[in-house]
Design a protein around this motif. Structure first.
Motif, short mmCIF file in Angstrom:
data_model
loop_
_atom_site.label_atom_id
_atom_site.label_comp_id
_atom_site.label_asym_id
_atom_site.label_seq_id
_atom_site.Cartn_x
_atom_site.Cartn_y
_atom_site.Cartn_z
N THR A 371 -27.99 16.09 3.36
CA THR A 371 -28.38 14.60 3.92
C THR A 371 -27.68 14.33 5.41
N ASN A 372 -28.21 13.58 6.04
CA ASN A 372 -27.48 13.12 7.50
C ASN A 372 -26.24 12.52 7.40
N LYS A 376 -22.22 14.04 8.21
CA LYS A 376 -21.27 13.35 9.38
C LYS A 376 -19.84 13.40 8.86
N LYS A 377 -19.55 13.99 7.46
CA LYS A 377 -18.38 14.60 7.09
C LYS A 377 -17.48 15.48 8.21
N GLY A 389 -30.10 27.25 5.80
CA GLY A 389 -30.26 26.84 4.33
C GLY A 389 -29.14 26.00 4.12
N ALA A 390 -28.93 25.27 2.92
CA ALA A 390 -27.90 24.66 2.50
C ALA A 390 -27.48 24.97 1.02
N ALA A 391 -25.92 25.13 0.90
CA ALA A 391 -25.61 25.48 -0.64
C ALA A 391 -24.35 24.61 -0.91
N LEU A 500 -27.46 16.50 -1.15
CA LEU A 500 -28.72 17.51 -0.49
C LEU A 500 -29.88 16.74 -0.42
N ASN A 501 -30.69 17.08 0.58
CA ASN A 501 -32.12 16.54 0.59
C ASN A 501 -32.97 17.41 0.02
#
Length: 868
Positions: A371-372, A376-377, A389-391, A500-501
C-alpha cells in the motif's frame, strides 16, 4: 552409424531437440554470418545414449567423431589443441532444449596444460593473462568434474601490481586437486575434453537441474547437448570484456537495449554475480564502434527470432564476438508487454501473442503490491529491482533453512550474498530473494524472473554472514526468522510486515485479454454470490455468473440462527416464520446480485448441501442453540441425531431435499423471481433468471422439482400481472445423469457440469478424504495428477462428452457449462474445448487465466480441424 556431432555451419535454430537451445542458436547465428567463434555440438542423442549405460563411458564412435571435429576446428582456427606455439583453447558448455540458466555445468579455457600455458603467454605477450586462465581452468574443471569447491583453491591473483609467482601458484593448485581426487591434474587436452563432456552429460541429472525441471515442468528425458567452442577472451586486455544484453527490459518489457558488462572479465564473472557490472549504455562511450555493432546485431536477432533476445557477448582486444542468443527470460509483466508490443509492431500475429503467454504468467500478475501508506516507511536497504512484486516473510540465510522453514508453514525470504545453482530448492519455496551482490543478469535475477518470484539484488549496504545467520545494514542487524518486506518493483527492503494491496489488472493485460476473448469460442463466467465477489469477477472479465451457491448466503449469524430455526422447528408456524425471514434475506441478496449484473446471465443453484451442515454436533452447543431458539434441548439433540447420515454426501441433499422439503426450494425460487421482477422494473431491463437444481439423477425427480418451481413462478406472475423469461436447468454431477442426458435435455433448459461431485462419484473418492492417498497415487503414477484439480479425461471426460453431445442432439438450444474446480484449469479447458460446451465458470481470481486458456484452446482446436 548415427551422426552424433555437428559443426555450427550444419545446424539451424529449429533443431533444438537435437542440438539444444544454445547449440541450435549458435548454428543459426553462424549461418547469419554473425561474428561467432567456431565450434561444434555433441547432440542430445549422445547424452541419452551415455546416460542409458550402466557404466557411463563415451562410445568409441563418439570419441572418434569428437576427435575429428577438433581437427576440423584446428584447421579453421589455425591453432593446435593441447600442443604447439599457438594453442587452441575451448569452452565446454551444456545446452538443453529449454533454457535452464545455471542449472548445469560449464568449463572454460580447456586445453591448457603445463606447456600450452607458456605458449599462450608467449603469443599474447601476457603471462599474467595466460596463468590466470590456467588457474580458472583448474578451478572449474575441479568443481564441475570432481565437485571440489572453487574456494578450496583460494582467490586467483590479479597480477596487476605485484609480480605473481605463477609457477608456484599452479603447483599448489595441482597439489590441492591431487589431494582431493587422488590423481594428477590431466595434461592431455583430449583426455581433458573427454572427461569434461562426460561431466556435462552427468550434470543433466544433478539435483539442482532436477529440481529446476520439476518446477518448470520440463521432461527428464530430453538430455543435454554439449557445445565445444573456440575460446575468446574477455579478460585478455583492458579493451576486452564480457556482457549480457536484452533487446528489451526483461523486468518491465520496455523497448530498448538493457544489460550489463564487465571489462577484463570472463562470462562466468557476470552471471555468477561475483562483481557488480556496468550498465550497457556506458559501453557506447568506452567502445563506440563495438557498441554500435552490438546494437545492430541484437536488433537483427530480435527481428529474426520475432521475440525479445537475451544475448551473451565477449570483446577480445576490441573485437566483438557473439556467444549466445536465446529468447530472454522475463517477468510476467514484461512477457505481456513485450508480446503485445510485438503484435502492435506487426512482428507477430494475435494468435502468436496468445500462444506466447502462459496462464501461470497471468496468475503471477495477480500478485499483490504494498500500500502507498506502507511504502512511506523508510527502507533499511535498497538494491536493484530484478523481479517485480511484493512479498513479506521471515529471513532465511541458506537454501536449506528456507526449505525447512517453508515445510513448517512459514513464509520465507531467502537472503544471500549471491545465489548459486545449488540454491534452487530454497529459491523455489521463497516468497522473495534478496542478494547483497550481483546485477540484473545475475543468477538470482534470472532464476527469480523465470519463476515469477519477487527479487532484489546488489544490496551493497547489506553485509551477509551466512554461517552466523545474520546480516548487517547501516542502522541494524537482521537475524534468522526476522520479518522483512521486499518490493521487487522498486528494489527497497523494509523491516517488519508491510500492508499489501490486492493486485490490479494492468491496462496492457486487459487489452491482451480482450484479444483473447475475441479468439475464444467459450465464454468465461465467475463462481460468485457475494456483491464483492461478483464485482471482482466482472472486473476480471467474467461474462456473467455461472454458479451462485445459495448455501453460502446462510452463514451470517442471524441467518444461520433462522436456518437452524427452520430445520429444528417443532411446528408449522415456526417453520413458516423462519421461511418468511430467510426469503426476505435471500431476496435482498438476489436484488444486489441483479443490480450489479444487470442483463448479464446469472445461474443460481438452489440449496445443495445436507441440512446437518448448518448444525453443530457437540451436545453442549446444541443445548445452547435450543436455549437460544426456545426449544427443548433433548428434542433438539434427538432431531439432530435423526438428521445424521452415514454418508451425507450421498444422502439427503440437492434435489432430494427439494422433494422431501419442497418449501425450501419454493421459498428460494420466489425470492429469485421477485428480486428479478423488481430490478427489471427499476432498471428498465429484462433479467432472465437461471435456476439450477443440483444433484439430479432421474428425469422424474427433476420434473417434480421443476414443476414445483414453475407453480411458484406462475403464481407470482398471475399475482403481479407481470412476467419475465426464465430458465430451469440442472447440474450434471451424477454419472447416471450423464448417461440419461438426452432424457434430461428434453425437460431441462440448460446443463452445468459440477465436476467436483462428478469426479467424486465417478471415482468413488471422497473429496474431503482423498488428500490422504492422492499424493501417493500421483507419486507412484497410479494417476497422472489429482483429478479434482485436472480433469480426468479418460473417465469423467468421457461422461461429459457423452452428456453434452447427447443433450445438444436432443435440444439444440441447450446451454452447456462447466462450473466445477476444473473450470479455471488450463489443461482441463483444453479438453473441454473439444466438447460442445458454451462456457466455463471459475473463481474470480482464476478468470484471467481462464480467458487466456480458452483463447489458446480455441486456436489449437481450429488448427486441429484444419489438419483434419
Amino acid at each position: 552409424m548415427t551422426k552424433l556431432t555437428y559443426r555450427f555451419q550444419e545446424g539451424k535454430k529449429e533443431w533444438k531437440d537435437l542440438l539444444g537451445g544454445k547449440g541450435a542458436n549458435l548454428c543459426e547465428m553462424t549461418n547469419l554470418d554473425l561474428p561467432v567463434p567456431n565450434g561444434f555440438i555433441i547432440s542430445t542423442d549422445a547424452c541419452k545414449n551415455y546416460l542409458a549405460q550402466e557404466e557411463k563411458t563415451l562410445s568409441k564412435g563418439l570419441i572418434a567423431e569428437i576427435n575429428f571435429q577438433v581437427k576440423e576446428l584446428e584447421t579453421l582456427t589455425n591453432k593446435s589443441f593441447g600442443i604447439g606455439l599457438n594453442p587452441l583453447l575451448v569452452s565446454v558448455r551444456s545446452g538443453a532444449k529449454y533454457s535452464m540458466p545455471g542449472m548445469m555445468d560449464t568449463i572454460l579455457n580447456l586445453g591448457l596444460n603445463d606447456e600450452t600455458v607458456y605458449a599462450l603467454a608467449e603469443i599474447t605477450q601476457n603471462k599474467d593473462f595466460a596463468f590466470q586462465c590456467y588457474c580458472r581452468f583448474i578451478q572449474m574443471f575441479a568443481d564441475v568434474v570432481y565437485n571440489i569447491p572453487a574456494e578450496n583453491f583460494g582467490a586467483i591473483p590479479t597480477g596487476t601490481k605485484e609480480k605473481s609467482d605463477w609457477e608456484n601458484i599452479i603447483s599448489n593448485y595441482q597439489k590441492i586437486f591431487a589431494r582431493a581426487t587422488g590423481r594428477k591434474f590431466p595434461q592431455d587436452a583430449f583426455e581433458q575434453l573427454q572427461i569434461a563432456v562426460e561431466a556435462v552429460f552427468s550434470s543433466w541429472n544433478n539435483q539442482r537441474a532436477k529440481v529446476y525441471r520439476r518446477i518448470h515442468n520440463i521432461s527428464d528425458n530430453l538430455g543435454t547437448a554439449v557445445t565445444i567452442q573456440q575460446m575468446v577472451f574477455g579478460n585478455y586486455s583492458e579493451n576486452s570484456g564480457t556482457g549480457v544484453m536484452f533487446t528489451r527490459n526483461p523486468a518491465t518489457g520496455e523497448k530498448g537495449v538493457y544489460g550489463e558488462y564487465l571489462l577484463k572479465a570472463q562470462g562466468e564473472d557476470i552471471v555468477a554475480g561475483i562483481k557488480t557490472p556496468e550498465p550497457i549504455c556506458t559501453l557506447q562511450e568506452k567502445m563506440p564502434d563495438v557498441y554500435a555493432e552490438l546494437i545492430e546485431i541484437a536488433m537483427q536477432l530480435e527481428k529474426h527470432y520475432c521475440d525479445m533476445q537475451d544475448v551473451e557477448f565477449t570483446i577480445e582486444a576490441g573485437k566483438l564476438y557473439m556467444l549466445q542468443t536465446r529468447n530472454g527470460k522475463r517477468t510476467p509483466q514484461a512477457a505481456v508487454a513485450i508480446a503485445y508490443d510485438l503484435m502492435k509492431e506487426g512482428v507477430i500475429s494475435e494468435e502468436t501473442l496468445i500462444n506466447r503467454l502462459d496462464e501461470e504468467m497471468i496468475a503471477q500478475l495477480m500478485h499483490p503490491s504494498f500500500t502507498n501508506d506502507a511504502k512511506k516507511k523508510a527502507a533499511i536497504v535498497r538494491g536493484l529491482p530484478a523481479s517485480p512484486g511484493a512479498a513479506v516473510g521471515q529471513v532465511a540465510f541458506t537454501a536449506k533453512a528456507a526449505k525447512e522453514m517453508s515445510d513448517k508453514g512459514s513464509q520465507v525470504i531467502l537472503v544471500r550474498n549471491e545465489t548459486s545453482p545449488e540454491d534452487i530448492e530454497g529459491m523455489s519455496v521463497s516468497e522473495a530473494i534478496v542478494t547483497a551482490r550481483g546485477g540484473m543478469t545475475s543468477h538470482a535475477a534470472v532464476v527469480a524472473r523465470g519463476m515469477g518470484v519477487c527479487c532484489v539484488v546488489g544490496c551493497e549496504d547489506l553485509q551477509v554472514d551466512e554461517e552466523k545467520g545474520v546480516a548487517n545494514f547501516t542502522n541494524g542487524i537482521l537475524k534468522t526468522g526476522d520479518f522483512i518486506s521486499v518490493d521487487g518493483s522498486s528494489g527497497r527492503i523494509y523491516l517488519g510486515q508491510l500492508a499489501l494491496n490486492e493486485a490490479e489488472t494492468s491496462a496492457v493485460l486487459e487489452k491482451v485479454l480482450k484479444i483473447c476473448d475475441a479468439h475464444a469460442t467459450m465464454a468465461v463466467y465467475g463462481n460468485a454470490e457475494t456483491p464483492r465477489e461478483i464485482k471482482e469477477a466482472l472486473l476480471k472479465g467474467a461474462k456473467g455468473i455461472g454458479l451462485a451457491r445459495t448455501e453460502h448466503m446462510f452463514f451470517q449469524k442471524e441467518r444461520l440462527k433462522m436456518m437452524r430455526e427452520l430445520i429444528l422447528a417443532d411446528d408449522r408456524s415456526r417453520m413458516d416464520e423462519a421461511l418468511v425471514y430467510i426469503k426476505e434475506k435471500q431476496k435482498s441478496d438476489f436484488r444486489q446480485m441483479y443490480q450489479i449484473l444487470g442483463k448479464l446471465p446469472c445461474t443460481i443453484r438452489l440449496l445443495d448441501p445436507p441440512l446437518h451442515e448448518f448444525l453443530p454436533q457437540d451436545r453442549s452447543e446444541l443445548r445452547a442453540i435450543a436455549k437460544e431458539l426456545n426449544l427443548n434441548g433433548q428434542e433438539v439433540i434427538a432431531k439432530v441425531k435423526s438428521l445424521a447420515e452415514v454418508n451425507p454426501m450421498l444422502g439427503l441433499r440437492g434435489v432430494r431435499l427439494g422433494i422431501t422439503c419442497p418449501e425450501i426450494y419454493q421459498m428460494q425460487v420466489a425470492a429469485i423471481m421477485e428480486a428479478a421482477l423488481e430490478i427489471s422494473a427499476q432498471e428498465k431491463i429484462t433479467i432472465t433468471p437461471h435456476i439450477m437444481i443440483p444433484l439430479v439423477g432421474t428425469v422424474k425427480e427433476f420434473r417434480i422439482v421443476k414443476d414445483s418451481c414453475q407453480e411458484v413462478i406462475n403464481g407470482l406472475f398471475e399475482k403481479t400481472g407481470t412476467n419475465l423469461p426464465f430458465e430451469i436447468g440442472t447440474m450434471i454431477e451424477i454419472p447416471r445423469a450423464c448417461l440419461i442426458a438426452d432424457q434430461l435435455a428434453a425437460v431441462a433448459d440448460f446443463f452445468s457440469f459440477g465436476t467436483n461431485d462428478l469426479t467424486q462419484l465417478t471415482y468413488g473418492y471422497s473429496r474431503d478424504d482423498a488428500h490422504k492417498f492422492l499424493p501417493t497415487y500421483t507419486h507412484q503414477e497410479i494417476l497422472p495428477s489429482d483429478p479434482f484439480q485436472h480433469l480426468d479425461q479418460e473417465g469423467v471426460g468421457k461422461l461429459m462428452r457423452f452428456a453434452s453431445e447427447n443433450g445438444k442432439q436432443e435440444k439444440e438450444s441447450l446451454s452447456v457449462g462447466v462450473c466445477g474446480e476444473v473450470g479455471g484449469d488450463p489443461a482441463s479447458i483444453a479438453f473441454i474445448q473439444t466438447l460442445p460446451v458454451d462456457y466455463v465458470s471459475c473463481s474470480p481470481f482464476r478468470i484471467p487465466n481462464a480467458r487466456l486458456a480458452c483463447a489458446k484452446a480455441a486456436i489449437a482446436n481450429k488448427k486441429q480441424l484444419i489438419k483434419l
